[in-house]
Design a protein around this motif. Structure first.
Motif, PDB file in Angstrom:
ATOM      1  N   ILE A 487       0.847  -1.207   0.000  1.00 51.10           N
ATOM      2  CA  ILE A 487       0.000   0.000   0.000  1.00 51.10           C
ATOM      3  C   ILE A 487       0.874   1.246   0.000  1.00 51.10           C
ATOM      4  N   MET A 488       1.904   1.253   0.830  1.00 55.29           N
ATOM      5  CA  MET A 488       2.822   2.388   0.874  1.00 55.29           C
ATOM      6  C   MET A 488       3.535   2.575  -0.468  1.00 55.29           C
ATOM      7  N   THR A 489       3.916   1.485  -1.104  1.00 55.17           N
ATOM      8  CA  THR A 489       4.584   1.573  -2.410  1.00 55.17           C
ATOM      9  C   THR A 489       3.670   2.190  -3.448  1.00 55.17           C
ATOM     10  N   ILE A 490       2.401   1.835  -3.431  1.00 57.23           N
ATOM     11  CA  ILE A 490       1.434   2.445  -4.366  1.00 57.23           C
ATOM     12  C   ILE A 490       1.359   3.948  -4.113  1.00 57.23           C
ATOM     13  N   GLY A 491       1.370   4.343  -2.833  1.00 57.57           N
ATOM     14  CA  GLY A 491       1.347   5.764  -2.518  1.00 57.57           C
ATOM     15  C   GLY A 491       2.555   6.497  -3.066  1.00 57.57           C
ATOM     16  N   PHE A 492       3.728   5.909  -2.917  1.00 60.73           N
ATOM     17  CA  PHE A 492       4.930   6.543  -3.469  1.00 60.73           C
ATOM     18  C   PHE A 492       4.857   6.615  -4.995  1.00 60.73           C
ATOM     19  N   ALA A 493       4.302   5.599  -5.628  1.00 59.19           N
ATOM     20  CA  ALA A 493       4.153   5.636  -7.084  1.00 59.19           C
ATOM     21  C   ALA A 493       3.239   6.780  -7.510  1.00 59.19           C
ATOM     22  N   LEU A 494       2.149   7.004  -6.754  1.00 59.78           N
ATOM     23  CA  LEU A 494       1.266   8.132  -7.055  1.00 59.78           C
ATOM     24  C   LEU A 494       1.983   9.462  -6.885  1.00 59.78           C
ATOM     25  N   VAL A 495       2.845   9.564  -5.871  1.00 58.06           N
ATOM     26  CA  VAL A 495       3.626  10.797  -5.699  1.00 58.06           C
ATOM     27  C   VAL A 495       4.498  11.048  -6.916  1.00 58.06           C
ATOM     28  N   VAL A 496       5.146   9.999  -7.413  1.00 57.67           N
ATOM     29  CA  VAL A 496       6.000  10.160  -8.596  1.00 57.67           C
ATOM     30  C   VAL A 496       5.174  10.627  -9.789  1.00 57.67           C
ATOM     31  N   ILE A 497       4.025  10.006  -9.999  1.00 61.17           N
ATOM     32  CA  ILE A 497       3.161  10.411 -11.116  1.00 61.17           C
ATOM     33  C   ILE A 497       2.716  11.845 -10.953  1.00 61.17           C
ATOM     34  N   ASP A 498       2.347  12.212  -9.724  1.00 59.80           N
ATOM     35  CA  ASP A 498       1.878  13.575  -9.463  1.00 59.80           C
ATOM     36  C   ASP A 498       2.988  14.595  -9.705  1.00 59.80           C
ATOM     37  N   LEU A 499       4.205  14.286  -9.274  1.00 57.95           N
ATOM     38  CA  LEU A 499       5.312  15.223  -9.459  1.00 57.95           C
ATOM     39  C   LEU A 499       5.672  15.354 -10.939  1.00 57.95           C
ATOM     40  N   ILE A 500       5.647  14.242 -11.665  1.00 55.65           N
ATOM     41  CA  ILE A 500       5.923  14.316 -13.109  1.00 55.65           C
ATOM     42  C   ILE A 500       4.866  15.160 -13.802  1.00 55.65           C
ATOM     43  N   ALA A 501       3.604  14.958 -13.412  1.00 51.43           N
ATOM     44  CA  ALA A 501       2.530  15.752 -13.997  1.00 51.43           C
ATOM     45  C   ALA A 501       2.694  17.231 -13.670  1.00 51.43           C
ATOM     46  N   GLN A 502       3.118  17.528 -12.450  1.00 54.15           N
ATOM     47  CA  GLN A 502       3.322  18.919 -12.075  1.00 54.15           C
ATOM     48  C   GLN A 502       4.447  19.552 -12.887  1.00 54.15           C
ATOM     49  N   ILE A 503       5.554  18.827 -13.025  1.00 55.91           N
ATOM     50  CA  ILE A 503       6.689  19.363 -13.775  1.00 55.91           C
ATOM     51  C   ILE A 503       6.329  19.561 -15.241  1.00 55.91           C
ATOM     52  N   ARG A 504       5.543  18.624 -15.795  1.00 55.89           N
ATOM     53  CA  ARG A 504       5.250  18.674 -17.233  1.00 55.89           C
ATOM     54  C   ARG A 504       4.050  19.561 -17.554  1.00 55.89           C
ATOM     55  N   TYR A 505       3.001  19.491 -16.739  1.00 58.04           N
ATOM     56  CA  TYR A 505       1.750  20.158 -17.108  1.00 58.04           C
ATOM     57  C   TYR A 505       1.267  21.173 -16.069  1.00 58.04           C
ATOM     58  N   GLY A 506       2.041  21.358 -14.994  1.00 56.81           N
ATOM     59  CA  GLY A 506       1.576  22.226 -13.918  1.00 56.81           C
ATOM     60  C   GLY A 506       1.374  23.666 -14.363  1.00 56.81           C
ATOM     61  N   ARG A 507       0.531  24.363 -13.609  1.00 54.27           N
ATOM     62  CA  ARG A 507       0.260  25.775 -13.896  1.00 54.27           C
ATOM     63  C   ARG A 507       1.463  26.609 -13.471  1.00 54.27           C
ATOM     64  N   ARG A 508       1.883  27.512 -14.352  1.00 50.78           N
ATOM     65  CA  ARG A 508       3.010  28.376 -14.037  1.00 50.78           C
ATOM     66  C   ARG A 508       2.627  29.350 -12.927  1.00 50.78           C
TER      67      ARG A 508
END
Length: 845
Positions: A487-508
């Motif tokens: 369960i914790m590993t899934i949470g860390f995977a979501l963090v990685v996806i969220d951070l990649i999305a922020q870096i790539r598509y986040g609002r300036r």
């Protein structure tokens, strides 16, 4: 003579100033980025590389949990599990936790202190490459099936040649020592930069609390890492050449390794915790909308915590059979260490209580930290009580406690920091709502994984086992613990996806999206390589500055050094306590020297790993030559006097002042070296007092005249260095003094080599001879480094980089040779005294 005061082209617009500074401080595209020395680039590299090792270490941890999910599992055999278990701990501790802390410090500290870079950018880059190559050696060994398998603590005698043949243990000893080079270089870099490279006017009591945390942490690193480095060197020497430092059959003692390891290991817990506490002390006031409560009290608490943490390493050794009085002392100290920790915790809670907290993703992780760290602290107090520790010491209760106080105290503040400072790094903020479910998955998974380990430990399950019988109560707790890990590993995977999305598509976002009050938000985002177009003047505590209001004036060049000059990378050096500007520091440009030096260092380590010792010696000489090459073009080949820095002030370059950063760097390097020497003397005396099979049958050393000659030669060499300094300061030629010092130092080395060859008993026969050889080797090594100093002095004087105003090279050599003479006298004197002491010891029961 004052020349090149200011390029006239710099008197244009602010945009023109930014363009010129960007060109001066730029690294370059493509392969030129391998030459980067800028702290922003190196900090990002540290953090990214540490995150990769975190993924690898996390996967290894999950493999271990699969093996332990059910009784009598055959998912892995014993050898595979031992390698996975050892590398899981080693990677997350040595390749993730400490380097991630260093990466955060490298990236943030100069920005928070209002300066443009660290004091020694090339050293920072060298530290990164050593970390990368050392970690790569360990990772490749894992893939090749020859990874360390003796546990991340490498206890002797399990890690000796008798029980661990092959190169598995050597990979750990050499690879971790290689990585520790990075840690020590970064520690010295951080200390000197915090003390000497703050914004003008930023006295110590105005420094942001994060700066205090990093200063204390770096000082702890300088003192804590040398015992582990020494232990690794001694154990590798035992494995490679048969010197019995830890072999009880020949006068060694396996417990000496535990002492050296935990002299590092216990302070290391706080080395990881304190930077995370610094992050919390920085973020909590921002989200509470009120200044931090108890600033000075927190500073006193973290200094006290650092001191106490070094005095309680034995609480990891309560079950080894130490005297009861020592048990009582270290037990009390282990409980007292909770007091300065609690001071910080209550200061954070008071800050939240006095403010109006606003909830955001970083605040979720802050409260996640509170709950996990309190649980870890309570179980720590339980384990500080000797009777309870005797019952729980070798059970999974300790594993649970360790993960709560290290993994929990690291993971939750770190993830909060990622969300807090990522807009600074990328200029973007999150748009997807993955961060909140990711937090809850990590929080629930973490507690499900590790809280249940307390229970299975109390039920008697021992740690460090790869399988277990189907004992009632163990099975379902282990299964749920493994489920929690996934369960914790899934949470860390979501963090990685969220951070990649922020870096790539986040609002300036614009500058300072959190409305913070620290200087890192007073620069454009993402930050340019020069950080500040001009340096601020600080007249209040640095965490009470309106960053968004200060930023426009700094961008216009209204602060100090608001211009470009001579294509120099300029910043300012200040007085250690008052923060008054003292010197103009000109930093080196991008260069491949750190990379090439680290590659040669890596080649020397690999040669030692595969037993090619002559090649290792040759590569060590190449590394030494490269370090001499580092210094040949550093500084200036002419005197400048005072140069304008803006706001009507003029300062001399750092090469023309006494308190330049290199001087302080050598001071703290010698503190680290002195800690290693003290640990070596401690090891000698510990074996003399406690080891079995003492005293040996031996003939006392009779070559007293040669020993006295070697000591006298070391002091004459130190006197020669002083003579060269006086001669240069008086306008006379110093080369004769330098030559005299070099010749006498060579004579001292020769004398000590002869003494080493005549050690009785032979170093392979008994630990008495081995420790004598180690002390002599220490003297030879430092005298050899002294020769490199003298060689560099001779070349620098000949090329005009030394003058009566520019004496820093000669002052550094004098300091090194003074230290070498002092420690050399102590080491040789101790060797001479050991036969008499051993004779007295013959009466020992």
């Amino acid at each position: 003579m004052n020349t090149s005061i200011e390029d006239s082209s710099n008197r244009g617009t602010a945009i023109g100033l930014h363009r010129q500074l960007a060109q001066i401080w730029a690294t370059g595209p493509g392969l030129q980025r391998l030459a980067a020395v800028n702290h922003t680039v190196i900090g990002v590299r540290f953090m990214a590389t540490a995150f990769v090792f975190f993924i690898i270490g996390g996967v290894l941890g999950m493999l271990a949990r699969v093996q332990l999910a059910t009784p009598q599992a055959t998912f892995m055999d014993t050898e595979t599990y031992n390698q996975v278990f050892t590398m899981h701990g080693s990677m997350l501790l040595f390749l993730f936790a400490i380097p991630m802390v260093e990466g955060i410090a490298v990236y943030l500290t100069p920005k928070m202190l209002g300066t443009r870079d660290f004091a020694f950018p090339r050293l920072t880059a060298y530290g990164y490459w050593c970390y990368l190559f050392g970690g790569t050696i360990l990772t490749v060994a894992l893939v090749a099936g020859v990874a360390p398998n003796g546990g991340w603590f490498m206890y002797t005698p399990l890690s000796s040649n008798v029980y661990t043949p092959g190169i598995n243990a050597d990979v750990w000893l050499l690879g971790v020592t290689f990585v520790e080079i990075s840690a020590l270089t970064l520690a010295v870099e951080i200390i000197v930069s915090v003390l000497k490279m703050r914004a003008p006017g930023m006295s110590l009591d105005r420094m942001p609390i994060f700066g205090w945390y990093m200063l204390v942490t770096a000082l702890m690193m300088v003192v804590a890492f040398p015992p582990l480095i020494l232990g690794s060197i001694l154990l590798e020497t035992e494995r490679a050449f048969g010197l019995p430092f830890f072999d009880p059959t020949r006068g060694g003692d396996a417990l000496l390794w535990q002492h050296l390891f935990w002299l590092f290991g216990h302070p290391d817990v706080y080395i990881i915790f304190l930077p995370m506490a610094g992050i919390l002390s920085t973020m909590i006031p921002v989200f509470a909308n009120t200044p931090l409560v108890g600033y000075r009290t927190i500073v006193v608490a973290i200094i006290g915590l650092a001191f106490v943490s070094f005095g309680i390493w034995v609480h990891h050794m309560f079950t080894v059979g130490i005297p009861h009085l020592a048990l009582a002392f270290f037990s009390a100290g282990s409980a007292i260490v909770a007091v300065p920790t609690a001071v910080q915790l209550f200061a954070w809670l008071a800050t939240l209580a006095h403010g109006q907290p606003r909830w955001n993703v970083p605040m979720l992780y802050i409260f996640g930290f509170f709950s996990t760290f309190v649980i870890g602290g309570l179980t720590g107090v339980m384990l500080a009580m000797v009777p309870f520790d005797w019952q729980a010491h070798d059970t999974y209760f300790v594993v649970a406690h360790f993960h709560y106080v290290v993994a929990g105290a690291l993971a939750f503040p770190l993830l909060g920091a990622l969300y807090y400072w990522l807009p600074l790094l990328t200029g973007r903020t999150a748009v997807y709502r993955l961060s909140i479910p990711a937090f809850w998955l990590i929080f629930v998974g973490f507690n499900l994984t590790f809280f249940l380990m307390h229970l299975v430990g109390l039920l008697g399950m021992p740690r460090r086992i790869y399988t277990y019988p189907a004992v009632e109560g163990w099975v379902w707790l282990n299964l749920l613990s493994s489920v929690g890990g996934f369960i914790m590993t899934i949470g860390f995977a979501l963090v990685v996806i969220d951070l990649i999305a922020q870096i790539r598509y986040g609002r300036r976002v614009r500058r300072d999206p959190w409305k913070a009050a620290t200087l890192e938000w007073a620069m454009p985002i993402p930050p340019p390589p020069y950080a500040f177009a001009s340096l601020p003047s600080i007249n209040t505590r640095a965490d009470r500055i309106a960053a968004s209001e200060l930023a426009p004036s700094l961008a216009r060049g209204d602060g100090y050094l608001g211009f470009a000059r001579n294509n120099w990378q300029e910043t300012l050096g200040v007085h250690i306590t008052s923060g008054e500007p003292e010197q103009l520091i000109v930093l080196p440009r991008a260069t491949y020297l750190p990379l090439s030096t680290a590659l040669c260092t890596c080649a020397a380590v690999l040669a030692m790993l595969f037993k090619f010792y002559f090649l290792a010696f040759l590569m060590t000489l190449v590394v030494a030559g490269l370090f001499v090459r580092w210094g040949q073009n550093a500084g200036h080949s002419r005197d400048y006097g005072s140069l304008p820095i803006g706001r009507g002030l003029s300062l001399p370059p750092h090469t023309e002042v006494a308190s330049a950063p290199p001087w302080w760097a050598l001071i703290f390097t010698l503190v680290a070296d002195g800690t290693l020497f003290t640990s070596l003397v401690f090891g000698v005396l510990y074996l003399w007092i406690s080891a079995p099979n003492w005293p040996p049958a031996m003939t006392p050393m009779t070559n007293l005249p040669l020993a006295l000659v070697s000591v006298a030669a070391l002091f004459v060499a130190a006197g020669g260095a002083r003579g060269s300094l006086r001669a240069q300061a008086g306008g006379r030629v110093p080369q004769a003094w330098i030559g005299l010092a070099a010749l006498v130092l060579l004579a001292a080395i020769g004398a000590v080599v002869v003494l080493t060859g005549n050690v009785i008993p032979h170093p392979r026969e008994h630990a008495l001879g081995a420790t004598a050889a180690a002390l002599f080797g220490y003297v030879i090594l430092h005298a050899g480094i002294g020769l490199l100093f003298l060689l560099s002095n001779f070349m620098r004087v000949a090329t005009g980089f030394v003058s009566p105003q520019r004496l820093i090279d000669l002052r550094l050599t004098r300091l090194w040779l003074d230290y070498t003479a002092l420690t050399g006298a102590i080491a040789i004197g101790l060797v001479l005294a050991l036969p008499t002491l051993v004779g007295i010891l013959g009466m020992r029961p």
